[in-house]
Design a protein around this motif. Sequence first.
Motif, PDB file in Angstrom:
ATOM      1  N   GLY A  15     -13.981 -73.275  14.638  1.00  0.00           N
ATOM      2  CA  GLY A  15     -14.886 -74.001  15.359  1.00  0.00           C
ATOM      3  C   GLY A  15     -16.306 -73.262  15.532  1.00  0.00           C
ATOM      4  N   LEU A  16     -17.035 -73.974  15.149  1.00  0.00           N
ATOM      5  CA  LEU A  16     -18.619 -73.311  14.847  1.00  0.00           C
ATOM      6  C   LEU A  16     -19.458 -74.163  15.700  1.00  0.00           C
ATOM      7  N   GLY A  17     -19.182 -74.508  16.817  1.00  0.00           N
ATOM      8  CA  GLY A  17     -19.975 -75.423  17.756  1.00  0.00           C
ATOM      9  C   GLY A  17     -21.033 -73.983  18.354  1.00  0.00           C
ATOM     10  N   ALA A  18     -21.842 -74.144  19.331  1.00  0.00           N
ATOM     11  CA  ALA A  18     -22.941 -73.379  19.814  1.00  0.00           C
ATOM     12  C   ALA A  18     -22.021 -71.849  20.143  1.00  0.00           C
ATOM     13  N   MET A  19     -20.868 -71.908  20.908  1.00  0.00           N
ATOM     14  CA  MET A  19     -20.356 -70.723  21.268  1.00  0.00           C
ATOM     15  C   MET A  19     -19.763 -70.172  20.103  1.00  0.00           C
ATOM     16  N   GLY A  20     -18.948 -71.080  19.259  1.00  0.00           N
ATOM     17  CA  GLY A  20     -18.071 -70.247  17.966  1.00  0.00           C
ATOM     18  C   GLY A  20     -19.048 -69.561  17.094  1.00  0.00           C
ATOM     19  N   TRP A  37     -14.138 -72.070   9.787  1.00  0.00           N
ATOM     20  CA  TRP A  37     -13.551 -73.481   9.436  1.00  0.00           C
ATOM     21  C   TRP A  37     -14.317 -74.361  10.549  1.00  0.00           C
ATOM     22  N   ASN A  38     -15.146 -75.259  10.212  1.00  0.00           N
ATOM     23  CA  ASN A  38     -15.398 -76.030  11.185  1.00  0.00           C
ATOM     24  C   ASN A  38     -15.423 -77.830  10.716  1.00  0.00           C
ATOM     25  N   ARG A  39     -14.845 -78.560  11.572  1.00  0.00           N
ATOM     26  CA  ARG A  39     -14.726 -79.907  11.032  1.00  0.00           C
ATOM     27  C   ARG A  39     -15.863 -80.575  10.403  1.00  0.00           C
ATOM     28  N   THR A  40     -16.988 -80.180  10.806  1.00  0.00           N
ATOM     29  CA  THR A  40     -18.132 -80.703  10.136  1.00  0.00           C
ATOM     30  C   THR A  40     -18.808 -79.611   9.406  1.00  0.00           C
ATOM     31  N   PRO A  41     -18.454 -79.426   8.078  1.00  0.00           N
ATOM     32  CA  PRO A  41     -18.601 -78.436   7.216  1.00  0.00           C
ATOM     33  C   PRO A  41     -20.020 -77.985   7.275  1.00  0.00           C
ATOM     34  N   ALA A  42     -21.029 -78.817   7.287  1.00  0.00           N
ATOM     35  CA  ALA A  42     -22.284 -78.253   7.304  1.00  0.00           C
ATOM     36  C   ALA A  42     -22.730 -77.343   8.472  1.00  0.00           C
ATOM     37  N   ARG A  43     -21.760 -77.421   9.418  1.00  0.00           N
ATOM     38  CA  ARG A  43     -22.522 -76.344  10.560  1.00  0.00           C
ATOM     39  C   ARG A  43     -21.933 -74.852  10.155  1.00  0.00           C
ATOM     40  N   ALA A  44     -21.071 -74.839   8.928  1.00  0.00           N
ATOM     41  CA  ALA A  44     -20.828 -73.519   8.519  1.00  0.00           C
ATOM     42  C   ALA A  44     -21.909 -72.799   7.702  1.00  0.00           C
ATOM     43  N   CYS A  71     -12.260 -71.852  18.917  1.00  0.00           N
ATOM     44  CA  CYS A  71     -13.402 -71.836  20.217  1.00  0.00           C
ATOM     45  C   CYS A  71     -13.809 -73.358  19.841  1.00  0.00           C
ATOM     46  N   LEU A  72     -12.964 -74.497  20.158  1.00  0.00           N
ATOM     47  CA  LEU A  72     -13.285 -75.499  19.800  1.00  0.00           C
ATOM     48  C   LEU A  72     -13.351 -76.471  21.470  1.00  0.00           C
ATOM     49  N   LEU A  73     -13.758 -77.702  21.394  1.00  0.00           N
ATOM     50  CA  LEU A  73     -14.382 -78.452  22.529  1.00  0.00           C
ATOM     51  C   LEU A  73     -13.402 -78.228  23.731  1.00  0.00           C
ATOM     52  N   ASP A  74     -12.133 -78.832  23.427  1.00  0.00           N
ATOM     53  CA  ASP A  74     -11.175 -79.118  24.424  1.00  0.00           C
ATOM     54  C   ASP A  74      -9.784 -78.729  23.888  1.00  0.00           C
ATOM     55  N   GLU A  80      -5.121 -80.786  17.766  1.00  0.00           N
ATOM     56  CA  GLU A  80      -5.706 -81.517  16.475  1.00  0.00           C
ATOM     57  C   GLU A  80      -5.512 -80.544  15.370  1.00  0.00           C
ATOM     58  N   VAL A  81      -6.658 -79.551  15.484  1.00  0.00           N
ATOM     59  CA  VAL A  81      -6.825 -78.706  14.509  1.00  0.00           C
ATOM     60  C   VAL A  81      -5.694 -77.965  13.821  1.00  0.00           C
ATOM     61  N   LEU A  82      -4.882 -77.404  14.920  1.00  0.00           N
ATOM     62  CA  LEU A  82      -3.908 -76.405  14.497  1.00  0.00           C
ATOM     63  C   LEU A  82      -2.546 -77.190  13.950  1.00  0.00           C
ATOM     64  N   THR A  96     -11.055 -71.715  23.791  1.00  0.00           N
ATOM     65  CA  THR A  96     -11.439 -73.083  24.251  1.00  0.00           C
ATOM     66  C   THR A  96     -11.205 -73.074  25.864  1.00  0.00           C
ATOM     67  N   THR A  97     -12.114 -73.912  26.353  1.00  0.00           N
ATOM     68  CA  THR A  97     -11.910 -74.015  27.709  1.00  0.00           C
ATOM     69  C   THR A  97     -10.948 -74.956  28.144  1.00  0.00           C
ATOM     70  N   SER A  98      -9.997 -74.586  28.951  1.00  0.00           N
ATOM     71  CA  SER A  98      -8.789 -75.431  29.294  1.00  0.00           C
ATOM     72  C   SER A  98      -8.269 -75.456  30.823  1.00  0.00           C
ATOM     73  N   MET A 123     -16.801 -66.402  30.086  1.00  0.00           N
ATOM     74  CA  MET A 123     -17.982 -66.350  31.303  1.00  0.00           C
ATOM     75  C   MET A 123     -19.051 -65.754  30.616  1.00  0.00           C
ATOM     76  N   ALA A 124     -19.514 -66.456  29.926  1.00  0.00           N
ATOM     77  CA  ALA A 124     -20.970 -66.343  29.345  1.00  0.00           C
ATOM     78  C   ALA A 124     -21.378 -67.569  28.536  1.00  0.00           C
ATOM     79  N   VAL A 125     -22.747 -67.653  28.300  1.00  0.00           N
ATOM     80  CA  VAL A 125     -23.400 -68.552  27.556  1.00  0.00           C
ATOM     81  C   VAL A 125     -23.681 -68.210  26.113  1.00  0.00           C
TER      82      VAL A 125
HETATM   83  N1  FVH Z   1     -21.597 -73.408  25.195  1.00  0.00           N
HETATM   84  C1  FVH Z   1     -21.580 -72.949  26.688  1.00  0.00           C
HETATM   85  O1  FVH Z   1     -22.527 -73.034  27.132  1.00  0.00           O
HETATM   86  C2  FVH Z   1     -20.308 -72.784  27.155  1.00  0.00           C
HETATM   87  C3  FVH Z   1     -20.018 -71.413  27.744  1.00  0.00           C
HETATM   88  C4  FVH Z   1     -18.384 -71.183  28.303  1.00  0.00           C
HETATM   89  C5  FVH Z   1     -17.511 -71.439  27.498  1.00  0.00           C
HETATM   90  N2  FVH Z   1     -17.801 -72.809  26.698  1.00  0.00           N
HETATM   91  C6  FVH Z   1     -16.489 -73.048  26.021  1.00  0.00           C
HETATM   92  O2  FVH Z   1     -16.277 -73.090  24.632  1.00  0.00           O
HETATM   93  C7  FVH Z   1     -15.769 -73.905  23.937  1.00  0.00           C
HETATM   94  C8  FVH Z   1     -16.658 -74.439  22.695  1.00  0.00           C
HETATM   95  O3  FVH Z   1     -18.231 -74.538  23.212  1.00  0.00           O
HETATM   96  P1  FVH Z   1     -19.158 -74.841  22.209  1.00  0.00           P
HETATM   97  O4  FVH Z   1     -20.679 -74.384  23.081  1.00  0.00           O
HETATM   98  O5  FVH Z   1     -19.043 -74.243  21.016  1.00  0.00           O
HETATM   99  O6  FVH Z   1     -19.321 -76.474  21.933  1.00  0.00           O
HETATM  100  P2  FVH Z   1     -20.018 -77.145  21.207  1.00  0.00           P
HETATM  101  O7  FVH Z   1     -21.429 -76.726  20.572  1.00  0.00           O
HETATM  102  O8  FVH Z   1     -19.723 -78.736  21.533  1.00  0.00           O
HETATM  103  O9  FVH Z   1     -18.820 -77.294  19.922  1.00  0.00           O
HETATM  104  C9  FVH Z   1     -17.594 -77.944  19.930  1.00  0.00           C
HETATM  105  C10 FVH Z   1     -16.773 -77.500  18.639  1.00  0.00           C
HETATM  106  O10 FVH Z   1     -15.622 -78.291  18.759  1.00  0.00           O
HETATM  107  C11 FVH Z   1     -15.349 -78.960  17.561  1.00  0.00           C
HETATM  108  N3  FVH Z   1     -14.777 -80.200  17.843  1.00  0.00           N
HETATM  109  C12 FVH Z   1     -14.888 -80.886  18.692  1.00  0.00           C
HETATM  110  N4  FVH Z   1     -13.701 -82.042  18.569  1.00  0.00           N
HETATM  111  C13 FVH Z   1     -12.921 -81.663  17.482  1.00  0.00           C
HETATM  112  C14 FVH Z   1     -11.942 -82.370  16.958  1.00  0.00           C
HETATM  113  N5  FVH Z   1     -11.313 -83.310  17.664  1.00  0.00           N
HETATM  114  N6  FVH Z   1     -11.547 -81.767  15.924  1.00  0.00           N
HETATM  115  C15 FVH Z   1     -12.018 -80.496  15.372  1.00  0.00           C
HETATM  116  N7  FVH Z   1     -13.030 -79.965  15.947  1.00  0.00           N
HETATM  117  C16 FVH Z   1     -13.531 -80.451  17.040  1.00  0.00           C
HETATM  118  C17 FVH Z   1     -16.843 -79.260  17.012  1.00  0.00           C
HETATM  119  O11 FVH Z   1     -16.787 -79.691  15.622  1.00  0.00           O
HETATM  120  P3  FVH Z   1     -17.849 -80.445  14.900  1.00  0.00           P
HETATM  121  O12 FVH Z   1     -18.392 -81.463  16.000  1.00  0.00           O
HETATM  122  O13 FVH Z   1     -19.188 -79.348  14.722  1.00  0.00           O
HETATM  123  O14 FVH Z   1     -17.432 -81.125  13.810  1.00  0.00           O
HETATM  124  C18 FVH Z   1     -17.456 -78.006  17.483  1.00  0.00           C
HETATM  125  O15 FVH Z   1     -17.005 -76.819  16.463  1.00  0.00           O
HETATM  126  C19 FVH Z   1     -15.792 -75.130  24.890  1.00  0.00           C
HETATM  127  O16 FVH Z   1     -14.228 -75.320  25.111  1.00  0.00           O
HETATM  128  C20 FVH Z   1     -16.465 -74.826  25.850  1.00  0.00           C
HETATM  129  O17 FVH Z   1     -16.129 -75.498  27.335  1.00  0.00           O
HETATM  130  C21 FVH Z   1     -18.990 -72.844  26.037  1.00  0.00           C
END
Ligand code: FVH
Length: 293
Positions: A15-20, A37-44, A71-74, A80-82, A96-98, A123-125
């Motif tokens: 998971g390489l979203g903003a938090m990852g 590893w990230n679902r969307t490879p470009a983010r890596a 650290c994924l969305l939900d 799904e990923v694991l 991951t927040t749950s 507990m952080a951004v």
């Molecule tokens: N960002 C914040 O301020 C808060 C602070 C407190 C904690 N949260 C929780 O942290 C988890 C991740 O948050 P995030 O900020 O990284 O979220 P995004 O930037 O939206 O990235 C989401 C990642 O999850 C991947 N993803 C989503 N759905 C799927 C799926 N079905 N299969 C595989 N991966 C999935 C997504 O991948 P991609 O869209 O880049 O392909 C991102 O890696 C979250 O629980 C917050 O509540 C953050």
Amino acid sequence: MAHDTVEKTPVTLLGLGAMGTALGRAWLAAGHPLTVWNRTPARAAAICAEAARAAESAAEAVAANTLVVVCLLDDASVEEVLAGTDLAGRDLVNLTTSTPAQARVRAGWARERGARYLDGGIMAVPPMIGVPDAGGYVFYSGSRELFERHRETLGVPAGTTYVGRDAGFAALHDVALLSAMYGMFAGAAHAFALIRREDIDPASLAPLLADWLVAMAPAVHQTADQLRSGDYAKGVVSNLAMQVAGTPTFLRTAEEQGVSPELLSPYFALMRRRLAEGSGEEDLTGVIDLLVR
Ligand code: FVH
């Protein structure tokens, strides 16, 4: 320097979203080998330019290291990923927040697949991650042994607070604190709405509001003390009867200012219900019992 020669625990991060990404950068900066590893490879791409290694699949990333951080969305995306990975022998840390129930189910699910499990509530951004003075931390719950084994590594991106073996407790603490935060934001929204049409600079109200909220915040200690003792009148300063008597002033002021009372009314309704039960000499603590179904 000695600490540069100590081998750092290799980390796999899914998971390489903003938090990852923020977490990954902190581990890289501290010298931890990182497989991502990230679902969307470009983010890596960006983090791999900083020395992380990109795996072709989640399964490959999980196979790379014992410590696997997710650290994924939900919760659904975690499953799904694991699903296609071999978790046997892995130390799985799920940031991951749950919900608490989801965390407990995920802990059992991971154990059935041969993994040790630790759940986390952040507990952080993202900008607070990897910045020791920023005050960010992560609640952890689940395996105590796992927490102790990886305490140092987990402490790199943010502080660590272990809250118990029940895997749901990290999520519960996380949601409890954030719920209180939303209550505070709701109160502040009502306050700003009251002055919105007046010749009052919101910037002049803001410091007064912030100082007042800080001054009132320690009241939670008295609430906790009353809940523990069961004596809701213990140390009461402003009793419920007096506070309920004041509520029409708040509601009339809202009306005069053309502000909807919809944020205040539900709380006032609970205060009135508690008073009707004959608890006028108590603090506001009895409202908590009305909420618990
Ligand atoms: N960002 C914040 O301020 C808060 C602070 C407190 C904690 N949260 C929780 O942290 C988890 C991740 O948050 P995030 O900020 O990284 O979220 P995004 O930037 O939206 O990235 C989401 C990642 O999850 C991947 N993803 C989503 N759905 C799927 C799926 N079905 N299969 C595989 N991966 C999935 C997504 O991948 P991609 O869209 O880049 O392909 C991102 O890696 C979250 O629980 C917050 O509540 C953050």
